[in-house]
Each structure stands twice: as structure tokens, then as C-alpha cells.
Design a protein around this motif. Structure first.
Motif, PDB file in Angstrom:
ATOM      1  N   ARG A  40       9.639   2.847   3.912  1.00  0.00           N
ATOM      2  CA  ARG A  40       8.978   2.225   5.055  1.00  0.00           C
ATOM      3  C   ARG A  40       8.230   1.012   4.595  1.00  0.00           C
ATOM      4  NH1 ARG A  40       5.524   5.347   8.290  1.00  0.00           N
ATOM      5  NH2 ARG A  40       4.113   4.792   6.675  1.00  0.00           N
ATOM      6  N   ASN A  41       7.222   1.242   3.781  1.00  0.00           N
ATOM      7  CA  ASN A  41       6.203   0.218   3.459  1.00  0.00           C
ATOM      8  C   ASN A  41       6.921  -0.768   2.638  1.00  0.00           C
ATOM      9  OD1 ASN A  41       4.404   1.907   4.905  1.00  0.00           O
ATOM     10  ND2 ASN A  41       3.462   2.663   2.677  1.00  0.00           N
ATOM     11  N   LEU A  42       7.849  -0.392   1.867  1.00  0.00           N
ATOM     12  CA  LEU A  42       8.493  -1.338   0.747  1.00  0.00           C
ATOM     13  C   LEU A  42       9.098  -2.364   1.743  1.00  0.00           C
ATOM     14  CD1 LEU A  42       9.644   0.885  -2.107  1.00  0.00           C
ATOM     15  CD2 LEU A  42       8.206  -0.931  -2.296  1.00  0.00           C
ATOM     16  N   VAL A  43      10.048  -1.770   2.604  1.00  0.00           N
ATOM     17  CA  VAL A  43      11.015  -2.676   3.382  1.00  0.00           C
ATOM     18  C   VAL A  43      10.209  -3.446   4.375  1.00  0.00           C
ATOM     19  CG1 VAL A  43      12.711  -2.507   5.541  1.00  0.00           C
ATOM     20  CG2 VAL A  43      12.880  -1.002   3.433  1.00  0.00           C
TER      21      VAL A  43
ATOM     22  N   TRP B   3       5.945  17.539   1.176  1.00  0.00           N
ATOM     23  CA  TRP B   3       4.990  16.529   0.930  1.00  0.00           C
ATOM     24  C   TRP B   3       5.569  15.264   0.121  1.00  0.00           C
ATOM     25  CZ3 TRP B   3       2.781  13.770  -3.111  1.00  0.00           C
ATOM     26  CH2 TRP B   3       1.860  13.043  -3.115  1.00  0.00           C
ATOM     27  N   ALA B   4       6.318  15.680  -0.977  1.00  0.00           N
ATOM     28  CA  ALA B   4       6.957  14.536  -1.581  1.00  0.00           C
ATOM     29  C   ALA B   4       7.863  13.683  -1.079  1.00  0.00           C
ATOM     30  CB  ALA B   4       7.503  14.839  -3.125  1.00  0.00           C
ATOM     31  N   ALA B   5       8.711  14.107  -0.230  1.00  0.00           N
ATOM     32  CA  ALA B   5       9.740  13.716   0.751  1.00  0.00           C
ATOM     33  C   ALA B   5       8.860  12.902   1.929  1.00  0.00           C
ATOM     34  CB  ALA B   5      10.783  14.740   1.246  1.00  0.00           C
ATOM     35  N   LYS B   6       8.036  13.406   2.374  1.00  0.00           N
ATOM     36  CA  LYS B   6       7.311  12.825   3.498  1.00  0.00           C
ATOM     37  C   LYS B   6       6.779  11.407   2.741  1.00  0.00           C
ATOM     38  CE  LYS B   6       3.584  13.163   6.871  1.00  0.00           C
ATOM     39  NZ  LYS B   6       2.388  14.061   7.542  1.00  0.00           N
ATOM     40  N   THR B   7       6.157  11.564   1.643  1.00  0.00           N
ATOM     41  CA  THR B   7       5.470  10.329   0.897  1.00  0.00           C
ATOM     42  C   THR B   7       6.616   9.393   0.601  1.00  0.00           C
ATOM     43  OG1 THR B   7       3.750  11.811   0.330  1.00  0.00           O
ATOM     44  CG2 THR B   7       3.840   9.964  -0.635  1.00  0.00           C
ATOM     45  N   GLY B   8       7.711   9.852   0.182  1.00  0.00           N
ATOM     46  CA  GLY B   8       8.644   8.945  -0.183  1.00  0.00           C
ATOM     47  C   GLY B   8       9.285   8.286   0.910  1.00  0.00           C
ATOM     48  N   ARG B   9       9.347   8.712   2.191  1.00  0.00           N
ATOM     49  CA  ARG B   9       9.954   8.230   3.304  1.00  0.00           C
ATOM     50  C   ARG B   9       8.918   7.125   3.724  1.00  0.00           C
ATOM     51  NH1 ARG B   9      11.936  13.335   4.457  1.00  0.00           N
ATOM     52  NH2 ARG B   9       9.910  13.856   5.565  1.00  0.00           N
ATOM     53  N   ALA B  10       7.705   7.359   3.730  1.00  0.00           N
ATOM     54  CA  ALA B  10       6.747   6.471   3.852  1.00  0.00           C
ATOM     55  C   ALA B  10       6.648   5.099   2.959  1.00  0.00           C
ATOM     56  CB  ALA B  10       5.140   6.865   4.031  1.00  0.00           C
ATOM     57  N   MET B  11       6.931   5.605   1.652  1.00  0.00           N
ATOM     58  CA  MET B  11       7.042   4.577   0.673  1.00  0.00           C
ATOM     59  C   MET B  11       8.103   3.535   0.910  1.00  0.00           C
ATOM     60  SD  MET B  11       8.207   5.509  -3.262  1.00  0.00           S
ATOM     61  CE  MET B  11       8.725   4.031  -4.494  1.00  0.00           C
TER      62      MET B  11
ATOM     63  N   GLY C   9       0.664  -1.198  -0.105  1.00  0.00           N
ATOM     64  CA  GLY C   9       0.085  -0.109  -0.051  1.00  0.00           C
ATOM     65  C   GLY C   9       0.742   1.409  -0.085  1.00  0.00           C
ATOM     66  N   GLN C  10       0.378   2.327  -0.873  1.00  0.00           N
ATOM     67  CA  GLN C  10       0.990   3.623  -0.816  1.00  0.00           C
ATOM     68  C   GLN C  10       2.769   3.386  -1.164  1.00  0.00           C
ATOM     69  OE1 GLN C  10      -0.281   5.601   2.426  1.00  0.00           O
ATOM     70  NE2 GLN C  10      -2.230   6.183   1.623  1.00  0.00           N
ATOM     71  N   ALA C  11       2.967   2.658  -1.919  1.00  0.00           N
ATOM     72  CA  ALA C  11       4.555   2.208  -2.146  1.00  0.00           C
ATOM     73  C   ALA C  11       4.925   3.369  -3.390  1.00  0.00           C
ATOM     74  CB  ALA C  11       4.664   0.742  -2.635  1.00  0.00           C
TER      75      ALA C  11
END
Length: 201
Positions: free
Chosen positions: A182-185, A172-180, A147-149
Motif C-alpha cells: 500500500r505504501n509503495l503504490v 505478522w509478515a503478511a500484514k506488514t507486507g500488505r502495508a508495504m 515509510g515502512q516499505a
């Protein structure tokens, strides 16, 4: 754990790449979580047209394919052109089509037990379409899409500045990228612990 980021910019090295700049935010987050990141700028390589894993003399794809299969995480990073993924991204996806019929020693599609995500930049709207198109293709091939990768940056609708030329929206793009990242790992580690098994006979 390893990740490979395929940057599908149209700009050959060493030209600055807006797409790479945003993808580096994700890469840094992955590295902070102990992931080794491998980079491929696809346009720098002679990736021949075709839907086989090796199109013969001079084809750079077999080595890129090997790097993809050596990683647990794949990220396709692409600009938006005419509302769609770049032609380079399309070439990469077309070459990955061969993986649909390739299996590992346990009979699983070779992309199984790997996760994938998308980074997108552009000076026009269309990010969600690009993300959906690439994510759908990667899921067809056998990658797991958390989700949200994904992350993206644009100032659409309509044409506008480039990522490297305008700081608006970077937070916003950086925050979303960091969440991406985390979700991938998280999902990649779950698949290492409990891999998808071969399909039933």
C-alpha cells in the motif's frame, strides 16, 4: 503501474524459495491494487560483475535494467546470510551503481520518480540491518523509499527453521507486507502526479 521484484535467493529455479514465498504476499497485494508485477530470479541470469550498465557479451544485466526502468516500483527480495544481504543482492546493487551517473531526457537521475522496498527472510537475525543496507543503497541511487516499505520473517536470534517450514510469524509478515504494498503504490502514484523535477542549474 508496474512493479519488478528481483528475488536474490541463492537457489536457482525451480528450487522453492522462502524469499519468493514472502515476496508473493506483497505481489498479490500490489496486483489487487491494479499493479502488474514482473519477476526476476537474479541467480538464473548471468549478471556479470562490474559497475557499468552493460559489461559486454553474455551480460544479462542490460535486460534486467530495462525491466527496472520500465517499472514505477522496485522490490529487492533477499535472504539473510551471515547477517547480511545475499551475495546475489550485492551483485544487483553493484550493477545499479551505474545509474548514479545516468540521466533521463530532462537531466534527472534515471531512478528518480520510482519507489523501492525490501523483502527479507532468514533463519537468523539481522533483518533490520539487511533492510537498512539495501534501502540506503537504493536511496543513494535515486529511488524514493516510502515509510515502512519493507517486510521480513525470521525466528531469530540464532539459526532456526525456514519460512516455508514454519507457520509462526506468517501473519505478522503478511500484514506488514500488505502495508508495504500500500505504501509503495501510494507514493508511486504521488510521484506520477507530481514528479521530482530536474535539479536546478
Amino acid at each position: 503501474m508496474r512493479a519488478v521484484i528481483i528475488n536474490c535467493t541463492l537457489k536457482p529455479s525451480p528450487a522453492p524459495s522462502n524469499t519468493e514465498a514472502l515476496a508473493r504476499v506483497v505481489a498479490e497485494a500490489l496486483e489487487q491494487d491494479g499493479v502488474t508485477v514482473d519477476w526476476v530470479r537474479a541467480v538464473d541470469h548471468d549478471i556479470k560483475p562490474g559497475v557499468e550498465s552493460d559489461m559486454g557479451d553474455g551480460d544479462a544485466w542490460p535486460d534486467i535494467r530495462r525491466r527496472i526502468l520500465a517499472a514505477e516500483i522496485l522490490i529487492i527480495a533477499t535472504p539473510t546470510w551471515v547477517g547480511r544481504p545475499s551475495s546475489v543482492a550485492q551483485r544487483v546493487i553493484e550493477r545499479m551503481d551505474a545509474m548514479l551517473s545516468e540521466t533521463d531526457e530532462q537531466g534527472r537521475p534515471v531512478a528518480y520518480n520510482r519507489v523501492a522496498g525490501v523483502v527479507n527472510t532468514g533463519n537468523e537475525d539481522g533483518a533490520h540491518h539487511v533492510i537498512s543496507e539495501i534501502s540506503g543503497s537504493l536511496a543513494d541511487i535515486g529511488f524514493t523509499i516510502p515509510g515502512q516499505a519493507w517486510t521480513y520473517w525470521h525466528l531469530g536470534p540464532g539459526a532456526g527453521p525456514d519460512y516455508l517450514d514454519d507457520q509462526r510469524g506468517h501473519d505478522w509478515a503478511a500484514k506488514t507486507g500488505r502495508a508495504m504494498a500500500r505504501n509503495l503504490v501510494t507514493v508511486a502514484r504521488a510521484l506520477v502526479a507530481t514528479p521530482i523535477q530536474p535539479p536546478p542549474e
